[in-house]
Design a protein around this motif. Structure first.
Motif, short mmCIF file in Angstrom:
data_model
loop_
_atom_site.label_atom_id
_atom_site.label_comp_id
_atom_site.label_asym_id
_atom_site.label_seq_id
_atom_site.Cartn_x
_atom_site.Cartn_y
_atom_site.Cartn_z
N GLY A 191 56.23 30.08 33.16
CA GLY A 191 57.20 29.21 33.81
C GLY A 191 56.96 27.76 33.44
N VAL A 192 57.72 26.88 34.10
CA VAL A 192 57.68 25.44 33.85
C VAL A 192 57.37 24.74 35.16
CG1 VAL A 192 59.03 23.42 33.14
CG2 VAL A 192 59.31 25.59 31.93
N LYS A 193 56.53 23.70 35.08
CA LYS A 193 56.14 22.91 36.25
C LYS A 193 56.60 21.47 36.10
CE LYS A 193 53.69 20.91 39.59
NZ LYS A 193 54.06 20.98 41.02
N LEU A 194 57.26 20.94 37.14
CA LEU A 194 57.66 19.53 37.20
C LEU A 194 57.05 18.90 38.44
CD1 LEU A 194 61.44 20.00 36.31
CD2 LEU A 194 59.66 19.08 34.81
N TRP A 195 56.55 17.67 38.26
CA TRP A 195 55.86 17.00 39.38
C TRP A 195 56.64 15.77 39.84
CZ3 TRP A 195 50.68 13.94 39.35
CH2 TRP A 195 50.15 13.86 40.65
N SER A 200 39.54 35.62 49.21
CA SER A 200 40.62 35.57 50.19
C SER A 200 41.70 36.62 49.93
CB SER A 200 41.27 34.17 50.18
OG SER A 200 40.34 33.19 50.58
N GLY A 201 41.53 37.43 48.91
CA GLY A 201 42.47 38.50 48.65
C GLY A 201 43.55 38.18 47.63
N VAL A 202 43.48 37.02 46.97
CA VAL A 202 44.44 36.68 45.92
C VAL A 202 44.03 37.39 44.64
CG1 VAL A 202 45.37 34.83 44.48
CG2 VAL A 202 45.06 34.47 46.93
N THR A 203 44.94 38.15 44.06
CA THR A 203 44.61 38.95 42.88
C THR A 203 45.18 38.36 41.59
OG1 THR A 203 46.49 40.35 43.53
CG2 THR A 203 44.29 41.12 44.09
N ARG A 204 46.30 37.65 41.67
CA ARG A 204 46.87 36.99 40.50
C ARG A 204 47.37 35.62 40.93
NH1 ARG A 204 50.63 40.61 36.69
NH2 ARG A 204 49.66 39.28 35.12
N MET A 205 47.50 34.69 39.97
CA MET A 205 47.94 33.35 40.35
C MET A 205 48.63 32.66 39.19
SD MET A 205 44.15 31.57 40.40
CE MET A 205 43.37 33.07 41.03
N CYS A 206 49.64 31.86 39.53
CA CYS A 206 50.28 30.97 38.56
C CYS A 206 49.52 29.65 38.59
CB CYS A 206 51.74 30.75 38.93
SG CYS A 206 52.74 32.24 38.86
N VAL A 207 49.03 29.22 37.42
CA VAL A 207 48.18 28.04 37.34
C VAL A 207 48.84 27.01 36.44
CG1 VAL A 207 45.89 27.16 36.74
CG2 VAL A 207 46.13 29.48 37.65
N LEU A 263 48.40 33.41 35.27
CA LEU A 263 49.72 33.28 34.65
C LEU A 263 49.98 31.78 34.51
CD1 LEU A 263 51.39 35.87 36.99
CD2 LEU A 263 51.10 36.20 34.55
N PRO A 264 49.90 31.23 33.31
CA PRO A 264 50.03 29.78 33.15
C PRO A 264 51.47 29.30 33.17
CG PRO A 264 49.66 30.81 31.03
CD PRO A 264 49.61 31.91 32.04
N PHE A 265 51.67 28.11 33.75
CA PHE A 265 52.95 27.41 33.70
C PHE A 265 52.81 26.19 32.79
CE2 PHE A 265 56.00 28.43 37.39
CZ PHE A 265 55.71 29.78 37.34
N CYS A 266 53.90 25.82 32.15
CA CYS A 266 53.94 24.69 31.22
C CYS A 266 54.32 23.42 31.96
CB CYS A 266 54.95 25.00 30.11
SG CYS A 266 55.19 23.65 28.94
N TYR A 267 53.43 22.44 31.95
CA TYR A 267 53.67 21.15 32.62
C TYR A 267 54.31 20.19 31.64
CZ TYR A 267 52.49 16.75 35.02
OH TYR A 267 52.52 15.52 35.63
N VAL A 268 55.47 19.62 32.02
CA VAL A 268 56.17 18.65 31.18
C VAL A 268 56.66 17.50 32.03
CG1 VAL A 268 56.87 20.33 29.42
CG2 VAL A 268 58.36 19.91 31.40
N PHE A 280 47.62 18.32 26.50
CA PHE A 280 46.22 18.54 26.83
C PHE A 280 46.10 19.44 28.06
CE2 PHE A 280 42.32 17.61 29.08
CZ PHE A 280 41.35 17.52 28.08
N ALA A 281 46.89 19.15 29.08
CA ALA A 281 46.86 19.94 30.31
C ALA A 281 47.26 21.38 30.04
CB ALA A 281 47.80 19.31 31.35
N ASN A 282 48.28 21.58 29.24
CA ASN A 282 48.75 22.93 28.95
C ASN A 282 47.74 23.71 28.10
OD1 ASN A 282 51.15 22.59 30.39
ND2 ASN A 282 52.17 21.66 28.63
N ASP A 283 47.11 23.03 27.14
CA ASP A 283 46.09 23.70 26.34
C ASP A 283 44.91 24.14 27.21
OD1 ASP A 283 47.52 23.48 23.98
OD2 ASP A 283 46.50 21.66 23.31
N TYR A 284 44.58 23.33 28.20
CA TYR A 284 43.50 23.67 29.11
C TYR A 284 43.83 24.97 29.86
CZ TYR A 284 39.80 22.84 32.60
OH TYR A 284 38.69 22.96 33.40
N VAL A 285 45.05 25.06 30.38
CA VAL A 285 45.44 26.24 31.14
C VAL A 285 45.56 27.46 30.23
CG1 VAL A 285 47.24 27.22 32.60
CG2 VAL A 285 46.52 24.87 32.95
N LEU A 286 46.00 27.26 29.01
CA LEU A 286 46.05 28.38 28.07
C LEU A 286 44.66 28.96 27.82
CD1 LEU A 286 48.69 27.15 25.47
CD2 LEU A 286 48.87 29.19 26.92
N ARG A 287 43.67 28.09 27.73
CA ARG A 287 42.30 28.57 27.55
C ARG A 287 41.81 29.31 28.80
NH1 ARG A 287 38.58 23.80 25.67
NH2 ARG A 287 37.04 25.51 25.60
#
Length: 272
Positions: free
Chosen positions: A119-123, A49-56, A91-96, A74-81
């Motif tokens: 960055g940091v992610k809040l839900w 779809s043309g996306v070249t980079r993403m914050c995950v 580009l990973p964000f830290c979920y807290v 656990f979630a953050n370690d997954y995204v780091l991998r």
């Protein structure tokens, strides 16, 4: 016209940075063997779809509304991998969780300070008016990274810990030095745009729901193109469908480029 030429017409005319993406193991229907495979499949879908980079950012594979600090780690370690497997794209964000402010700050220091998360992610564990967010915001400001805060206005009523755009505006006023991304333009609508109109340290991402005629135009007209940034919420929504909220909007092409690429670079303080 061939299928390949038709696909080409639907692609953006430059690079795209998607500021709001989740791993496939959170919401996808794939059987995945590892974070490495998750990253490979997610990037392949995005590239079509043309996306070249993403914050995950992961919300943990079980997506609990009230995550524990261990689940966040656990979630953050997954995204780091995932990032380590595809560092040019992810580009990973830290979920807290604000339910455990001290643990959250320690996790931000580990992931952002130690592992260079973007960055940091809040839900939805706590609303943005909750004082548990204050140490988190202070840590993000200290480390000079943005915070992406989920927000929605639901006709059936929000979840107990789910922020409204009015809550996000309150958070931004409490922390004027913070760079805040309010998620879900299509989830907050016109009232959400108005809620943050006079709070300049908040931008809104274009995710949340299906495309709705005139919504991106309304955000650009009220906030300015520099305060609207592309986000898909993939894999809940499709990269291409959500991108066409922007590509199909009746705004200047220069503004589309700002929304799809330039703003994300500025928010994340990245070089082009």
């Amino acid at each position: 016209m061939t299928l390949a030429s038709l696909r080409q017409k639907l692609l953006p005319d430059g690079p795209v940075l998607d500021i709001h993406v989740h791993p496939l193991n959170c919401f996808g229907s794939y059987g995945l063997s590892s974070p490495v495979e998750d990253a490979e499949r997610l990037i392949a879908i995005a590239c079509r779809s043309g996306v070249t980079r993403m914050c995950v950012f992961s919300l943990h594979e079980t997506t609990p509304y009230e995550p524990t600090p261990d689940q966040c780690r656990f979630a953050n370690d997954y995204v780091l991998r995932m990032r380590d497997a595809q560092p040019d794209a992810i580009l990973p964000f830290c979920y807290v969780t604000p339910a455990f402010p001290d643990d959250a700050v320690a996790e931000i220091e580990r992931c952002v300070g130690g592992q260079s998360m973007a960055g940091v992610k809040l839900w939805v564990a706590r609303r943005a008016t909750d004082p548990g967010l204050d140490p988190i915001m202070e840590a993000a400001v200290s480390l000079d990274v943005p915070v992406l805060q989920h927000a929605w206005l639901k006709s059936t009523g929000n979840l107990p810990g789910e922020s409204t755009p009015y809550d996000v505006a309150d958070l931004a006023r409490r922390h004027p030095r913070a760079r805040i991304i309010m998620a879900h333009l299509n989830g907050v609508g016109h009232r959400g745009i108005e809620a943050i109109a006079d709070v300049p340290n908040v931008v809104v991402d274009t995710s949340g729901g299906d495309p709705e005629s005139g919504m991106v135009e309304a955000a650009v007209n009220r906030l300015g193109a520099h305060r609207v940034v592309y986000g898909s919420d993939a894999p809940i929504r499709h990269f291409g469908v959500t991108m066409n909220k922007v590509l199909g909007a009746e705004i200047p092409d220069a503004d589309k480029r700002v929304v799809l690429w330039d703003n994300a670079l500025q928010i994340l303080k990245l070089r082009e």
